[in-house]
Structures are given as structure tokens and as C-alpha cells.
Design a protein around this motif. Sequence first.
Motif, PDB file in Angstrom:
ATOM      1  N   LEU A 199       1.514  13.139  -3.402  1.00 14.85           N
ATOM      2  CA  LEU A 199       1.560  11.911  -2.609  1.00 14.85           C
ATOM      3  C   LEU A 199       2.213  12.149  -1.251  1.00 14.85           C
ATOM      4  O   LEU A 199       1.751  11.628  -0.232  1.00 14.85           O
ATOM      5  CB  LEU A 199       2.309  10.819  -3.370  1.00 14.85           C
ATOM      6  CG  LEU A 199       1.536  10.144  -4.499  1.00 14.85           C
ATOM      7  CD1 LEU A 199       2.448   9.201  -5.267  1.00 14.85           C
ATOM      8  CD2 LEU A 199       0.331   9.389  -3.963  1.00 14.85           C
ATOM      9  N   SER A 200       3.279  12.941  -1.240  1.00 20.78           N
ATOM     10  CA  SER A 200       3.955  13.235   0.030  1.00 20.78           C
ATOM     11  C   SER A 200       3.002  13.918   1.005  1.00 20.78           C
ATOM     12  O   SER A 200       2.983  13.622   2.204  1.00 20.78           O
ATOM     13  CB  SER A 200       5.176  14.125  -0.207  1.00 20.78           C
ATOM     14  OG  SER A 200       6.142  13.449  -0.986  1.00 20.78           O
ATOM     15  N   GLN A 201       2.191  14.817   0.485  1.00 21.77           N
ATOM     16  CA  GLN A 201       1.233  15.522   1.331  1.00 21.77           C
ATOM     17  C   GLN A 201       0.217  14.556   1.939  1.00 21.77           C
ATOM     18  O   GLN A 201      -0.069  14.612   3.144  1.00 21.77           O
ATOM     19  CB  GLN A 201       0.506  16.593   0.515  1.00 21.77           C
ATOM     20  CG  GLN A 201      -0.498  17.411   1.321  1.00 21.77           C
ATOM     21  CD  GLN A 201      -1.146  18.502   0.481  1.00 21.77           C
ATOM     22  OE1 GLN A 201      -0.658  18.846  -0.591  1.00 21.77           O
ATOM     23  NE2 GLN A 201      -2.240  19.045   0.975  1.00 21.77           N
ATOM     24  N   ILE A 202      -0.311  13.643   1.111  1.00 18.33           N
ATOM     25  CA  ILE A 202      -1.285  12.666   1.598  1.00 18.33           C
ATOM     26  C   ILE A 202      -0.647  11.720   2.610  1.00 18.33           C
ATOM     27  O   ILE A 202      -1.206  11.445   3.681  1.00 18.33           O
ATOM     28  CB  ILE A 202      -1.865  11.862   0.418  1.00 18.33           C
ATOM     29  CG1 ILE A 202      -2.685  12.779  -0.492  1.00 18.33           C
ATOM     30  CG2 ILE A 202      -2.728  10.708   0.915  1.00 18.33           C
ATOM     31  CD1 ILE A 202      -3.069  12.158  -1.817  1.00 18.33           C
ATOM     32  N   ILE A 203       0.534  11.205   2.267  1.00 11.75           N
ATOM     33  CA  ILE A 203       1.217  10.233   3.129  1.00 11.75           C
ATOM     34  C   ILE A 203       1.532  10.828   4.494  1.00 11.75           C
ATOM     35  O   ILE A 203       1.327  10.196   5.540  1.00 11.75           O
ATOM     36  CB  ILE A 203       2.495   9.720   2.432  1.00 11.75           C
ATOM     37  CG1 ILE A 203       2.113   8.858   1.220  1.00 11.75           C
ATOM     38  CG2 ILE A 203       3.375   8.934   3.393  1.00 11.75           C
ATOM     39  CD1 ILE A 203       3.248   8.618   0.251  1.00 11.75           C
ATOM     40  N   ARG A 204       2.004  12.067   4.494  1.00 13.90           N
ATOM     41  CA  ARG A 204       2.345  12.709   5.761  1.00 13.90           C
ATOM     42  C   ARG A 204       1.104  13.087   6.559  1.00 13.90           C
ATOM     43  O   ARG A 204       1.071  12.955   7.787  1.00 13.90           O
ATOM     44  CB  ARG A 204       3.235  13.919   5.503  1.00 13.90           C
ATOM     45  CG  ARG A 204       4.659  13.508   5.128  1.00 13.90           C
ATOM     46  CD  ARG A 204       5.502  14.655   4.642  1.00 13.90           C
ATOM     47  NE  ARG A 204       6.895  14.258   4.466  1.00 13.90           N
ATOM     48  CZ  ARG A 204       7.702  14.736   3.550  1.00 13.90           C
ATOM     49  NH1 ARG A 204       7.271  15.663   2.701  1.00 13.90           N
ATOM     50  NH2 ARG A 204       8.960  14.311   3.454  1.00 13.90           N
TER      51      ARG A 204
ATOM     52  N   LEU B  91       1.105   7.634   6.846  1.00 11.60           N
ATOM     53  CA  LEU B  91       1.208   6.334   6.194  1.00 11.60           C
ATOM     54  C   LEU B  91       2.665   5.900   6.099  1.00 11.60           C
ATOM     55  O   LEU B  91       3.580   6.708   6.204  1.00 11.60           O
ATOM     56  CB  LEU B  91       0.592   6.409   4.793  1.00 11.60           C
ATOM     57  CG  LEU B  91      -0.852   6.934   4.721  1.00 11.60           C
ATOM     58  CD1 LEU B  91      -1.323   7.003   3.273  1.00 11.60           C
ATOM     59  CD2 LEU B  91      -1.792   6.059   5.546  1.00 11.60           C
ATOM     60  N   ASP B  92       2.857   4.599   5.870  1.00 12.44           N
ATOM     61  CA  ASP B  92       4.214   4.042   5.807  1.00 12.44           C
ATOM     62  C   ASP B  92       4.681   3.728   4.394  1.00 12.44           C
ATOM     63  O   ASP B  92       5.880   3.660   4.140  1.00 12.44           O
ATOM     64  CB  ASP B  92       4.294   2.756   6.646  1.00 12.44           C
ATOM     65  CG  ASP B  92       3.978   3.011   8.106  1.00 12.44           C
ATOM     66  OD1 ASP B  92       4.612   3.907   8.695  1.00 12.44           O
ATOM     67  OD2 ASP B  92       3.099   2.322   8.649  1.00 12.44           O
ATOM     68  N   GLY B  93       3.739   3.497   3.489  1.00 13.20           N
ATOM     69  CA  GLY B  93       4.154   3.114   2.146  1.00 13.20           C
ATOM     70  C   GLY B  93       3.034   3.293   1.141  1.00 13.20           C
ATOM     71  O   GLY B  93       1.957   3.802   1.468  1.00 13.20           O
TER      72      GLY B  93
ATOM     73  N   GLY C  65      12.602   9.969   2.392  1.00  7.71           N
ATOM     74  CA  GLY C  65      12.113   9.472   3.673  1.00  7.71           C
ATOM     75  C   GLY C  65      10.607   9.559   3.844  1.00  7.71           C
ATOM     76  O   GLY C  65      10.092   9.451   4.957  1.00  7.71           O
ATOM     77  N   VAL C  66       9.889   9.723   2.739  1.00  7.57           N
ATOM     78  CA  VAL C  66       8.429   9.836   2.809  1.00  7.57           C
ATOM     79  C   VAL C  66       7.797   8.471   3.051  1.00  7.57           C
ATOM     80  O   VAL C  66       6.820   8.343   3.801  1.00  7.57           O
ATOM     81  CB  VAL C  66       7.867  10.466   1.520  1.00  7.57           C
ATOM     82  CG1 VAL C  66       6.346  10.546   1.564  1.00  7.57           C
ATOM     83  CG2 VAL C  66       8.470  11.850   1.302  1.00  7.57           C
TER      84      VAL C  66
END
Length: 243
Positions: A74-79, A83-85, A115-116
Motif C-alpha cells: 500500500l505504501s508503494q501505491i500511495i507514494r 495519494l493522501d489516504g 507518515g504514508v
Amino acid sequence: MAVKNEFNGVKFSDVPINPGVEFHFILSFAIDYTADGSSSIDGHFNVFWDIDNLSPAQVAAIKHNKKTNAVKSLSQIIREYNLDGIDIDYEHFSADPDTFAECIGRLVTTLKNQGVISFASIAPFDDDQVQMHYRALWNKYGNILDYVNFQFYAYDSSTTVSQFLSYFEKQSSNYPGGKLLASFSTDSSSGGLSPAKGFFSACRTLKKQGKLPGIFVWSADDSMKYGFRYERTSQLLLASSPS
């Protein structure tokens, strides 16, 4: 899966685990005998498994692994997408409510602590199993969940304004202290209170009462054919002063 005391060097990581099934390791055995197994010691248990390969640290690691995978992916996708949430939208469950609450709660906590993400929401609807799981999550981890993105469009399409307001009040009590979003769908197959039948009238009432933190619309694909006019109306309503 039982890991027996045969000291063949078997590690947790050696055992294939299908992610589509619930899987348990059973360490065997802990028994109330002396270390050499010669005599009983009246209820004082000793470990009789391979502690070099099946140590407490390795137990913690295998239990931590699934959450680590979720955090990492998820961290990889979000970064990557900046994305914010995240919005938690599980609708079918194989785990019990407490397990669901603990897994999702720890995941969101970790993502926030690292902080992701800056916010997280949940997307329940009025179904006994769904509510049971999400309320368990809310009761334990509501302090780290920012919005309740309730699927009011899962109610019957005959929903009236007064019924919608009653549903909204009920869900506010189910998720106390949460920022409960009003929602409608531009998908013709969904139900609930539509804009044509008074959704914005209900929202104006909620806004006057100070109970409308936001509006959720499902979905952009369907809204395109309407030129996103309902999204524009939603934003104007939210931006206006209560009257």
C-alpha cells in the motif's frame, strides 16, 4: 498446520501458505515434564519443540509478515500516485469482527505513524455482518479513522427525505464521534435517496443542524453522463453558509 518436535530444522518460512485460506501453526508440544521427558513436574510446562528454528522472535516475525506485506504494498501505491489516504471498503468477510478490527486497525495505525497517509475512512452499509465488523473496528480504532463514508445508496430506492434523515441519525449513533458523510449514487442500479427525490434537501437540513461534514458521490464514471452537475451542486451546498 502442526510443527512437531522432530528437530529436522523446519522453519516457518519453509511452509507454503495460500493467502486465500485461514492458516494456523500449532507448535507441539509444551508438556508438563522435565526437560529430558523423564518425569512429570505437576503442571509446570516446558517447551518441547525446536527453539532454534521456532523461536519467539520467529513466531513474531511470521505473524507480522502479512501486515508487513500490506504496509509495504500500500505504501508503494500511495507514494507512487501521491495519494493522501485510504478508504476501507471490505464487504465480505472470512475473519471474525475482532480479527478484522485488529488487522485493519494496526494497518491504518502503521500507515499513519509512518507518515504514508494523513487520513483514513471506512465504507460500511446497513447489513448485519458488515456493521458487526465495522463497528468492532470503530469501537477499537475509531480514534484513527477520520471519516465514515457510509453507503446510504445501499438502502432501498424508495427512500424518502424523512427516512434518509432517520438513517443518518441511526448511523451517527452507530459510529459516535465520527465524521459521517452523506452519500448518493449516480449509478442507476443503486438505491437510496437520489438528487431527483430530495437528497440535497436532506443535506440542507443536516447542514443547518451542523451535522454535514461532507458528501460522497458514487461514481465519477456514471456522473460523467450528467456533466458532473450533482458534484457541482454538492460542493456549492458544502461551501455555502447554513440558512
